[in-house]
Scaffold this motif. Sequence first.
Motif, PDB file in Angstrom:
ATOM      1  N   HIS A  43       0.848  -1.192   0.000  1.00  0.00           N
ATOM      2  CA  HIS A  43       0.000   0.000   0.000  1.00  0.00           C
ATOM      3  C   HIS A  43       0.881   1.238   0.000  1.00  0.00           C
ATOM      4  O   HIS A  43       1.782   1.364   0.825  1.00  0.00           O
ATOM      5  CB  HIS A  43      -0.928  -0.008   1.215  1.00  0.00           C
ATOM      6  CG  HIS A  43      -1.855   1.151   1.238  1.00  0.00           C
ATOM      7  ND1 HIS A  43      -1.812   2.114   2.209  1.00  0.00           N
ATOM      8  CD2 HIS A  43      -2.854   1.518   0.394  1.00  0.00           C
ATOM      9  CE1 HIS A  43      -2.745   3.017   1.972  1.00  0.00           C
ATOM     10  NE2 HIS A  43      -3.385   2.671   0.876  1.00  0.00           N
ATOM     11  N   LEU A  44       0.615   2.147  -0.935  1.00  0.00           N
ATOM     12  CA  LEU A  44       1.385   3.383  -1.032  1.00  0.00           C
ATOM     13  C   LEU A  44       0.604   4.503  -0.359  1.00  0.00           C
ATOM     14  O   LEU A  44      -0.483   4.852  -0.812  1.00  0.00           O
ATOM     15  CB  LEU A  44       1.663   3.708  -2.501  1.00  0.00           C
ATOM     16  CG  LEU A  44       2.461   2.642  -3.250  1.00  0.00           C
ATOM     17  CD1 LEU A  44       2.563   2.991  -4.729  1.00  0.00           C
ATOM     18  CD2 LEU A  44       3.839   2.454  -2.635  1.00  0.00           C
ATOM     19  N   PRO A  45       1.140   5.071   0.705  1.00  0.00           N
ATOM     20  CA  PRO A  45       0.412   6.086   1.470  1.00  0.00           C
ATOM     21  C   PRO A  45       0.436   7.453   0.797  1.00  0.00           C
ATOM     22  O   PRO A  45       1.264   7.722  -0.086  1.00  0.00           O
ATOM     23  CB  PRO A  45       1.193   6.128   2.790  1.00  0.00           C
ATOM     24  CG  PRO A  45       2.592   5.797   2.387  1.00  0.00           C
ATOM     25  CD  PRO A  45       2.451   4.784   1.274  1.00  0.00           C
ATOM     26  N   PHE A  46      -0.460   8.338   1.249  1.00  0.00           N
ATOM     27  CA  PHE A  46      -0.545   9.685   0.702  1.00  0.00           C
ATOM     28  C   PHE A  46       0.777  10.435   0.850  1.00  0.00           C
ATOM     29  O   PHE A  46       1.121  11.257   0.003  1.00  0.00           O
ATOM     30  CB  PHE A  46      -1.681  10.483   1.361  1.00  0.00           C
ATOM     31  CG  PHE A  46      -1.785  11.876   0.807  1.00  0.00           C
ATOM     32  CD1 PHE A  46      -2.348  12.091  -0.435  1.00  0.00           C
ATOM     33  CD2 PHE A  46      -1.290  12.960   1.511  1.00  0.00           C
ATOM     34  CE1 PHE A  46      -2.420  13.369  -0.973  1.00  0.00           C
ATOM     35  CE2 PHE A  46      -1.360  14.242   0.979  1.00  0.00           C
ATOM     36  CZ  PHE A  46      -1.932  14.443  -0.266  1.00  0.00           C
ATOM     37  N   ARG A  47       1.545  10.126   1.871  1.00  0.00           N
ATOM     38  CA  ARG A  47       2.802  10.863   2.073  1.00  0.00           C
ATOM     39  C   ARG A  47       3.786  10.662   0.919  1.00  0.00           C
ATOM     40  O   ARG A  47       4.797  11.346   0.835  1.00  0.00           O
ATOM     41  CB  ARG A  47       3.434  10.520   3.417  1.00  0.00           C
ATOM     42  CG  ARG A  47       3.877   9.106   3.570  1.00  0.00           C
ATOM     43  CD  ARG A  47       4.355   8.861   5.009  1.00  0.00           C
ATOM     44  NE  ARG A  47       4.464   7.457   5.254  1.00  0.00           N
ATOM     45  CZ  ARG A  47       5.580   6.848   5.628  1.00  0.00           C
ATOM     46  NH1 ARG A  47       6.664   7.552   5.844  1.00  0.00           N
ATOM     47  NH2 ARG A  47       5.598   5.554   5.822  1.00  0.00           N
ATOM     48  N   MET A  48       3.464   9.780   0.000  1.00  0.00           N
ATOM     49  CA  MET A  48       4.323   9.596  -1.162  1.00  0.00           C
ATOM     50  C   MET A  48       4.320  10.817  -2.077  1.00  0.00           C
ATOM     51  O   MET A  48       5.203  10.956  -2.919  1.00  0.00           O
ATOM     52  CB  MET A  48       3.896   8.358  -1.933  1.00  0.00           C
ATOM     53  CG  MET A  48       4.916   7.996  -2.975  1.00  0.00           C
ATOM     54  SD  MET A  48       4.464   6.519  -3.857  1.00  0.00           S
ATOM     55  CE  MET A  48       5.555   6.704  -5.248  1.00  0.00           C
ATOM     56  N   VAL A  49       3.368  11.714  -1.925  1.00  0.00           N
ATOM     57  CA  VAL A  49       3.354  12.919  -2.758  1.00  0.00           C
ATOM     58  C   VAL A  49       4.551  13.818  -2.455  1.00  0.00           C
ATOM     59  O   VAL A  49       4.938  14.630  -3.281  1.00  0.00           O
ATOM     60  CB  VAL A  49       2.036  13.722  -2.618  1.00  0.00           C
ATOM     61  CG1 VAL A  49       0.847  12.878  -3.046  1.00  0.00           C
ATOM     62  CG2 VAL A  49       1.849  14.273  -1.233  1.00  0.00           C
ATOM     63  N   ASP A  50       5.133  13.666  -1.289  1.00  0.00           N
ATOM     64  CA  ASP A  50       6.314  14.428  -0.911  1.00  0.00           C
ATOM     65  C   ASP A  50       7.512  13.900  -1.701  1.00  0.00           C
ATOM     66  O   ASP A  50       7.770  12.704  -1.708  1.00  0.00           O
ATOM     67  CB  ASP A  50       6.550  14.276   0.594  1.00  0.00           C
ATOM     68  CG  ASP A  50       7.671  15.148   1.114  1.00  0.00           C
ATOM     69  OD1 ASP A  50       8.466  15.663   0.314  1.00  0.00           O
ATOM     70  OD2 ASP A  50       7.746  15.300   2.345  1.00  0.00           O
ATOM     71  N   GLU A  51       8.239  14.797  -2.353  1.00  0.00           N
ATOM     72  CA  GLU A  51       9.400  14.391  -3.157  1.00  0.00           C
ATOM     73  C   GLU A  51      10.459  13.677  -2.328  1.00  0.00           C
ATOM     74  O   GLU A  51      11.279  12.940  -2.859  1.00  0.00           O
ATOM     75  CB  GLU A  51      10.016  15.614  -3.845  1.00  0.00           C
ATOM     76  CG  GLU A  51       9.163  16.203  -4.940  1.00  0.00           C
ATOM     77  CD  GLU A  51       9.129  15.375  -6.211  1.00  0.00           C
ATOM     78  OE1 GLU A  51      10.073  14.616  -6.464  1.00  0.00           O
ATOM     79  OE2 GLU A  51       8.138  15.487  -6.943  1.00  0.00           O
ATOM     80  N   SER A  52      10.446  13.877  -1.020  1.00  0.00           N
ATOM     81  CA  SER A  52      11.452  13.240  -0.171  1.00  0.00           C
ATOM     82  C   SER A  52      11.000  11.850   0.315  1.00  0.00           C
ATOM     83  O   SER A  52      11.688  11.229   1.115  1.00  0.00           O
ATOM     84  CB  SER A  52      11.778  14.132   1.036  1.00  0.00           C
ATOM     85  OG  SER A  52      10.643  14.243   1.873  1.00  0.00           O
TER      86      SER A  52
END
Length: 156
Positions: A12-21
Amino acid sequence: MPLPAPDRILLHLPFRMVDESFSLPLLLEETPGISSGEAYRLREVFAMSRREEQFVRALLLKKRNLWIYRCHQQRYCGDFVVIDMSDPNPGNRSVYLIELKARAPLKIGSGGLQVRNADKAMEVLRGLGRIDRNVRAAILTGDKDAVLSRLGVEWV
């Protein structure tokens, strides 16, 4: 909820993946039930290209109702499974099994060898209670922009 080791074909890929870091290795290390050794081994099979990361970020930013799972790249169940979680009833949720192909036109319903084990990914999602047994995935194959457009996301 962590997946049992033999069924660890989805991440599962969480929403925090939108952060480039965002760090996939860190996500794996933080996942309950995954040892540091296993997290290290799983890095390669869940790794994403820049194009795939852009695809996931676009979906997460534009469609907060979608849950995105990265597929184990050696299990032939596609690149991603996307579930529309907007309906609280798991029997009414739309599921998309996605195989990205650079510069390819969108094809719906076929994915070839790369999705031959799609049923295994669906089985895992059923076991997690994300979808009911009657839910079937729509297979989308094509360039990331074509797939994004089909999912209602315009990305520039």
